[in-house]
Scaffold this active site. Sequence first.
Site, short mmCIF file in Angstrom:
data_model
loop_
_atom_site.label_atom_id
_atom_site.label_comp_id
_atom_site.label_asym_id
_atom_site.label_seq_id
_atom_site.Cartn_x
_atom_site.Cartn_y
_atom_site.Cartn_z
CB CYS A 89 -0.94 0.01 1.21
SG CYS A 89 -2.02 1.45 1.19
CG ASP A 97 -7.24 -1.24 14.41
OD1 ASP A 97 -7.12 -0.98 13.20
OD2 ASP A 97 -7.62 -0.40 15.25
#
Length: 193
Positions: A89, A97
């Site tokens: 990315c 999370d």
Amino acid sequence: ILAATVINGKSNILLNAPKLRDVEIMEKILSEIGCDVRRSEDIISVDSKDISSIKIPEGLVREMRSSIVLMGAMLSRTGEVIIGYPGGCELGPRPIDLHLKALRQMGVEIEESHGFLHCKAKKLKGCDIQLDYPSVGATENIMLAATKADGTTTIRNAAREPEIIDLQNFINFIGGKVCGAGTSVIRVDGVKE
């Protein structure tokens, strides 16, 4: 959608598939875990009958952020997956999370060790999940995991992007029961197959 092909354990044919590096990486990942993947021009066929590994190849996971959605798909299909943290990315670090929190709510035990996540669930259970923000990846992972979970899963503050609608349509096409994609609330009624 490519990740979702592992859920039904059957032959899946995708039309109008783009020729992109991320698509090639996902094809390689699916091949590595035992799927028969073939491509002809813009058509990809994936036969996921014979999943031979629950471990997603680390090198390929690190090349593409969206590979993390294989967690939900593999948990739906096999109840277990070992996967590294995703890479690839250019926006910089983007934590997962929300993915992990939601999967734990669904009954997944997650052990983090040496850069890998070992996720196991005897049986996924439907529940109400409130996302802190509308994450595309977390919404997809929850939808995939919830497809064969016991009961109903409701995702609140869900992502609304077009790919969420496409994923809902594919899951429904293979026998799932998903509604609400494109809105902030998505409901997934778990099915046996």
